[in-house]
Structure formats: C-alpha cells, structure tokens
Design a protein around this motif. Structure first.
Motif, PDB file in Angstrom:
ATOM      1  N   UNK B  98      42.434  44.790  42.742  1.00 30.61           N
ATOM      2  CA  UNK B  98      41.971  44.021  41.584  1.00 30.61           C
ATOM      3  C   UNK B  98      40.669  43.288  41.922  1.00 30.61           C
ATOM      4  N   UNK B  99      40.594  42.799  43.152  1.00 31.94           N
ATOM      5  CA  UNK B  99      39.393  42.077  43.581  1.00 31.94           C
ATOM      6  C   UNK B  99      38.169  43.002  43.553  1.00 31.94           C
ATOM      7  N   UNK B 100      38.369  44.214  44.048  1.00 33.98           N
ATOM      8  CA  UNK B 100      37.279  45.194  44.048  1.00 33.98           C
ATOM      9  C   UNK B 100      36.782  45.430  42.623  1.00 33.98           C
ATOM     10  N   UNK B 101      37.717  45.552  41.711  1.00 35.05           N
ATOM     11  CA  UNK B 101      37.350  45.800  40.316  1.00 35.05           C
ATOM     12  C   UNK B 101      36.588  44.603  39.734  1.00 35.05           C
ATOM     13  N   UNK B 102      37.068  43.402  40.090  1.00 28.12           N
ATOM     14  CA  UNK B 102      36.390  42.190  39.594  1.00 28.12           C
ATOM     15  C   UNK B 102      34.974  42.110  40.168  1.00 28.12           C
ATOM     16  N   UNK B 103      34.841  42.430  41.452  1.00 29.18           N
ATOM     17  CA  UNK B 103      33.516  42.390  42.090  1.00 29.18           C
ATOM     18  C   UNK B 103      32.568  43.379  41.414  1.00 29.18           C
ATOM     19  N   UNK B 104      33.062  44.591  41.203  1.00 24.40           N
ATOM     20  CA  UNK B 104      32.213  45.612  40.575  1.00 24.40           C
ATOM     21  C   UNK B 104      31.892  45.250  39.121  1.00 24.40           C
ATOM     22  N   UNK B 111      42.449  35.783  40.361  1.00 24.54           N
ATOM     23  CA  UNK B 111      43.192  37.045  40.421  1.00 24.54           C
ATOM     24  C   UNK B 111      44.694  36.819  40.256  1.00 24.54           C
ATOM     25  N   UNK B 112      45.165  35.700  40.814  1.00 22.22           N
ATOM     26  CA  UNK B 112      46.610  35.430  40.737  1.00 22.22           C
ATOM     27  C   UNK B 112      47.055  35.229  39.288  1.00 22.22           C
ATOM     28  N   UNK B 113      46.172  34.606  38.509  1.00 26.03           N
ATOM     29  CA  UNK B 113      46.507  34.382  37.102  1.00 26.03           C
ATOM     30  C   UNK B 113      46.581  35.728  36.367  1.00 26.03           C
ATOM     31  N   UNK B 114      45.614  36.594  36.667  1.00 20.76           N
ATOM     32  CA  UNK B 114      45.605  37.914  36.019  1.00 20.76           C
ATOM     33  C   UNK B 114      46.847  38.712  36.419  1.00 20.76           C
ATOM     34  N   UNK B 119      52.466  40.441  35.100  1.00 24.53           N
ATOM     35  CA  UNK B 119      53.841  40.451  35.604  1.00 24.53           C
ATOM     36  C   UNK B 119      53.987  41.100  36.971  1.00 24.53           C
ATOM     37  N   UNK B 120      52.925  41.106  37.772  1.00 25.60           N
ATOM     38  CA  UNK B 120      53.015  41.740  39.089  1.00 25.60           C
ATOM     39  C   UNK B 120      52.548  40.811  40.207  1.00 25.60           C
ATOM     40  N   UNK B 121      52.563  39.505  39.943  1.00 28.22           N
ATOM     41  CA  UNK B 121      52.131  38.555  40.972  1.00 28.22           C
ATOM     42  C   UNK B 121      52.959  38.683  42.263  1.00 28.22           C
ATOM     43  N   UNK B 122      54.291  38.864  42.172  1.00 26.32           N
ATOM     44  CA  UNK B 122      55.065  39.003  43.418  1.00 26.32           C
ATOM     45  C   UNK B 122      54.656  40.224  44.250  1.00 26.32           C
ATOM     46  N   UNK B 123      53.954  41.158  43.640  1.00 28.39           N
ATOM     47  CA  UNK B 123      53.566  42.375  44.367  1.00 28.39           C
ATOM     48  C   UNK B 123      52.137  42.299  44.901  1.00 28.39           C
ATOM     49  N   UNK B 145      41.747  44.276  32.148  1.00 29.10           N
ATOM     50  CA  UNK B 145      41.515  42.996  31.482  1.00 29.10           C
ATOM     51  C   UNK B 145      40.897  41.945  32.384  1.00 29.10           C
ATOM     52  N   UNK B 146      40.558  42.366  33.613  1.00 30.46           N
ATOM     53  CA  UNK B 146      40.089  41.392  34.598  1.00 30.46           C
ATOM     54  C   UNK B 146      38.768  40.733  34.174  1.00 30.46           C
ATOM     55  N   UNK B 147      37.971  41.442  33.401  1.00 30.39           N
ATOM     56  CA  UNK B 147      36.685  40.870  32.974  1.00 30.39           C
ATOM     57  C   UNK B 147      36.747  40.285  31.563  1.00 30.39           C
ATOM     58  N   UNK B 148      37.961  40.007  31.099  1.00 34.75           N
ATOM     59  CA  UNK B 148      38.195  39.458  29.757  1.00 34.75           C
ATOM     60  C   UNK B 148      37.365  40.218  28.714  1.00 34.75           C
ATOM     61  N   UNK B 149      37.680  41.493  28.520  1.00 39.03           N
ATOM     62  CA  UNK B 149      36.833  42.350  27.673  1.00 39.03           C
ATOM     63  C   UNK B 149      36.954  42.033  26.187  1.00 39.03           C
ATOM     64  N   UNK B 150      35.901  42.406  25.468  1.00 33.42           N
ATOM     65  CA  UNK B 150      35.929  42.268  24.006  1.00 33.42           C
ATOM     66  C   UNK B 150      36.376  43.577  23.374  1.00 33.42           C
ATOM     67  N   UNK B 151      36.335  44.636  24.185  1.00 36.24           N
ATOM     68  CA  UNK B 151      36.773  45.946  23.699  1.00 36.24           C
ATOM     69  C   UNK B 151      37.644  46.587  24.774  1.00 36.24           C
TER      70      UNK B 151
END
Lengths: 263, 306
Positions: B98-104, B111-114, B119-123, B145-151
């Motif tokens: 997820x971090x890689x995706x956010x960076x790109x 990230x923990x909130x996302x 529903x996968x924070x424990x993982x 949804x990591x970049x809070x998209x509009x589309x």
C-alpha cells in the motif's frame, strides 16, 4: 519529473532490498573472491599482490558479477509484466518512460554495488594477506601505493561505462518478453553470442563487451611497471558504450510506451 | 460542470478482434454507473482504456473535462483503479504494498487508517502471498482508494468477497458516491450488485454499447406479470387457461402467478370476481435487472446473447 523518477527509483529499491536473491548474488560474488587466493596466491610481494588485484577484479566483475547484474536487470520489467503488477504501476501518475528510467537507475545502482563489493574485497584480501607498499623493481619504486590506487580508481570509473551499457541492454530485453526466465536467458545468450561472434565477424570494436577488460589493463600494466595511457581506446570505449546505452534505453522506452497492457 | 466521464466514439481492436466499437457515454459527478455484459463484451477493455493501460484506436476519452491523452498524469492523480484479480508484490507485506502505491500516487496518507477502512488492518504485517482471495480484493480496494480519488474504476470488485464483505463494500461505495460525490464506474457480472448500487446501467455486447438506462426505470413494476392471492387457485387456473389475454399461468398453493398479454389487471379482477372467487390481494411483479438484461440480449441477432 525528477521527483517522480526519484520516487519510482526509491520504490524500486525498497522492493529489491526485500528480495533474497539481491543479497544471495552479492554473497556469491563475495565467496568467489574469497576463494580466489587459491587460484592465484597472495604472496606478500607488492608487485605480485597488486597483480592479484589486477587479476581478481576483472575476473570477478566481468564474468560472474556482470552475469549477475545482467540477470538482475533482465528481471526488472519482465517480472512486472509476468505478474501483472505493471498494470498497477502504470495507472499511477507517472509517465511510462519515467518508470523505465527508474528501473534503469535501479539496475545501475546494483551494478555499482557489485563493483564496489568486488573492489573492496580484492583490496581487503591483499591488505590482510599481502603487501601494499607500491610497485618496486630492483629496489626502485616505480609506482607508489597512491598511484596504484589512482590507477585502480580510474579503471573502476572507466569500467562502469560498458557495464552500464550492459544494464541498458538487459533492460531493453526485459521489455520485450513477459517471462523473467526467457528475459534472463535471452540477455545472457545474446551477450555470449556477441562475444563469440564479434571477432570472426570483425565487429569487436563496435561491441560494448570488448571494452569490459580494457579499463583494467592500465592498472595491470602499472603492476608490471609499465605506465600506459591509450586515450584512443578510452574514446572508443566511451563512444561504443554510450551508443549502446542510448540505443538500448530507446528500445526499452519505445517498447513500454507503445504497448497495450490488457489482461 | 462537465461530466466526470465523457467517452466519444471510442474504438479499440486487437488484430481482427473489434473489442470496443463506437462507444459513447457520459457519467456525471457522484453518479454510479454499472457496466454489464457477457464475457468478451468489451467492458474491461473500456475500463483499461480509461485507466491508460490500453490506447484507443480512435475516439476520445475526456475525464474531469480534460482530454485523457493530453492530461494523463493530472487525471490519474484523481483516479483510483481496481482491476479484476488485483496483483501485488507478493514478497512484500500488505502495508508495504500500500505504501508503494501511495508513493507512486504522490500522496502521504495514514496507511493504517486506509487498511482499517478496508478491514485488513490486522493483516498489515502479513505478506500478500499469504492472503485469501477476499483479503486480496480488500487490499485492492484499499489501494484504489489510497489517494482519495474522485473517480473509481472498479472491475468486478466484489470477486471473492463473502456475503458480509460484499454488503459492506456496496454500502461503502454508495456512501462514497452520495457523500463525497465520487463517480464510480462499476463493472460486474452480479446483477443484484448493480441493481443495489448503481444509478444507471449500461449494457455492452460484442464491443458495442447497447443501452444505458436509469436503474429505477428498469426496475419499475410490470403490470403484465401479477401474483394473485386467492382461495381455489386450481379452479381459477382452469378457468383462466381458456382466455386469450392470459399468456402463462403458474399455480402455487393459495396463489397464481400470471403473465397477461396486455396490462389489464382490471379485466382480470372482474373476471375472477364474476366467477365467484374471493381475491385476497394482487401483487404486480417488480422487474429485475436480470429480466431486463436477458430481454436486451435476446434482441441481439442470433448467437449474440450469452
């Protein structure tokens, strides 16, 4: 633009650092250098011991090290195409060519790490087991230790150019096939084929692999008490490596930017 | 305000295979459009073109009022994409992926909130190679949804989710559209999902857009199909069988399911009352999306429907 390339490069490294093979291959090269005193003993004689470095560095870097750097780079894009992760990356706000450049930078960094490891270990072995007091013949100091280090550093610097051309070459092959294994085999196979055929075909001056050995020759000559500097050869090395690098990068970028990434 | 999605005469061929032909479509901000069609209809290719992975042969993609080819990066920054069967760097953890995706994506997010939202924070510390299909799908959604998209472009996003996860996701997407005005293009094979979530439904077949309608209008009551609650259903069925305005009768204990040739419930009621039956109730049947889908597909030339 630079920010995006840098971010993609950092991402690439964060992935590579978590791959076991990145370390295993470095370890393999380290082991090969560690065993090299059995092939050519370090005798405690400064001339012979500098000669040990001049023998081990090109052997470890241009054969095993180069092979592993090619294999590392050849998997960089083909792995992403095989797994489908390329589709995820290309839906992010980064130009395709920027991503290819980031991959190239990752390959070059790995090559630089490999070269540095080879250099440090070759010198360390002689530092521990041998004599690094400069090259002397009949009591006369022909090259001081500082001059030998300079000659080596120059060789290191020059040898990076054909290796960088090899990295770009491997990256270009990596964009042409979706299978990492095919990509590595094609890269290494083409390298070997070029090496075998270049002399019979009379094209060795135009093939970058010809210049892998050349940068170390100056250092090896110094070990024998000869101070040579062939600027014409250096120019050929730079021209051939530079042309290969640019052409290969062009192929890699064109291949990725023109391709559709459907299911 | 321009529509968020505007496709104009979009075409894509792979060799002799015309995957998408002359597709034109508009989707407003905050609208959820369901994309339906059999396999090979061109849904995924349309989504892939909008995500910038496949180049159209002709036509124009305008997103957020900007030409996609000319403003690719600024558009992709505002978009989230979940393609069918999401893939990850298998040797990395969930959080690292997820971090890689956010960076790109050029965003700094919690990230923990996302991960918690998905529903996968424990993982978070698990390698993605160890995730089940459902969990992978959740991570794919978190990534989209990591970049809070509009589309959001979603290609079969509920694939592999359990009933509860499916329900949660559809509710979450609806909330995104209603509250955050996120535009969603939702491709699925599951009619009930599209029926529940989407404001409009577009149906594709053999690369062409066949129809695009408001979901509500498709799901209106069908006056020609009724269920009649009455005593003596067997007797009533026998009497109704002779009538030329009754097309089909299905007898159930205490009820009849009828398909009338014309929508005349009044005529039916009069007939039954005049023949001495006591009617406890008449329920017009609500159309389902599946009915509409099958009807539309059957209109296609022979061999088109699947």
């Amino acid at each position: 633009m630079m920010g995006r390339i840098w971010t993609a490069y950092l991402v690439e490294w964060s992935k590579s650092l978590r791959l076991k093979r990145s370390y295993l291959w470095l370890l393999l090269v380290a082991l090969a250098i560690g065993c090299s005193p059995f092939l050519r003993p370090v005798v405690g004689d400064s001339v012979g011991d500098y000669g040990f470095i001049a023998y081990v560095t090109p052997l470890a870097m241009n054969v095993l090290g180069f092979f592993l750097v090619l294999a590392f780079t050849a998997g960089l894009i083909s792995t992403e195409m095989a797994s489908g992760t390329i589709r995820m990356v290309l839906t992010r706000p980064i130009h395709r060519w920027e991503w290819v450049v980031a991959k190239l930078m990752a390959g070059l960094t790995y090559a630089l790490i490999m070269m540095t490891l080879v250099s440090i270990l070759s010198w360390a072995i002689v530092w521990v087991l041998g004599d690094l007091s400069g090259v002397t013949y009949g009591g006369e100091l022909l090259s001081s230790h500082g001059e030998m280090v300079s000659a080596y550093t120059f060789g290191f610097f020059l040898s990076f150019f054909p290796i960088a051309a090899g990295v770009a070459f491997a990256l270009a092959i990596s964009t042409l096939t979706r299978s990492p294994i095919s990509s590595v085999m094609a890269t290494v196979g083409l390298w070997l084929a070029l090496d075998f055929l270049k002399t019979p075909l009379g094209i060795d001056a135009y093939i970058f692999t010809t210049y892998l050995e050349m940068p170390w020759q100056h250092f090896a000559d110094r070990c024998d008490g000869i101070a040579t500097q062939e600027s014409k050869d250096i120019l050929h090395l730079l021209l051939c490596s530079g042309t290969t690098f640019i052409l290969a990068l062009f192929v890699a970028i064109t291949s990725i930017t023109r391709r559709d990434f459907s299911r | 305000m321009p529509p968020t999605i505007q496709l104009t005469k979009l075409c894509k061929s792979f060799g002799a295979n015309h995957a998408v032909m002359d597709v034109s479509l508009e989707v407003a901000r905050g609208e959820v459009l369901g994309l339906l069609g059999p396999n090979g209809a061109g849904k995924s290719t349309t989504l892939y073109m909008m995500a910038g992975l496949v180049r159209p042969n002709s036509g124009r993609i305008t997103l957020f009022g900007e030409h996609f080819q000319h403003n690719r990066l600024s558009i992709l920054k505002r978009m989230g994409v979940l393609l069918e069967r999401p893939v990850f760097y298998e040797h990395l953890t969930v959080e690292r992926n997820l971090k890689i995706h956010a960076q790109l994506s050029g965003v700094e997010v919690n990230l923990h909130r996302t991960l918690d939202l998905a529903g996968i924070l424990p993982l978070a510390d698990h390698r993605t190679s160890t995730l089940s299909l459902g969990m992978r799908q959740r991570l794919g959604l978190a990534r989209a949804m990591v970049n809070e998209p509009e589309l959001l472009l979603l290609d079969e996003p509920t694939n592999g989710l359990d009933v509860e996860g499916n329900h949660e996701l559809l509710r979450f997407l609806r909330r995104l559209a209603d509250e955050a005005k996120v535009t969603i293009l939702f491709s699925s094979h599951q009619m009930h999902e599209v029926e529940t979530l989407c404001d409009r439904v577009a149906i594709m077949n053999e690369g062409k857009l066949i129809t695009c309608e408001q979901t509500e209008s498709l799901l209106s009551y069908d006056q020609t199909q009724v269920e009649v609650l009455l005593e003596g259903a067997d007797r009533a069925a026998k009497k109704l069988a002779d009538l030329d305005w009754v097309a089909e009768i299905d007898v159930r204990p205490g009820r009849l399911r009828l398909r009338l040739k014309t929508a005349n419930v009044h005529q039916l009621t009069s007939f039954l009352v005049n023949n001495g039956f006591t009617i406890a109730g008449i329920i017009p049947r609500r159309r389902t999306l599946q009915d509409y889908f099958l009807k539309v597909m059957n209109k296609q030339p022979e061999g088109d429907a699947s």
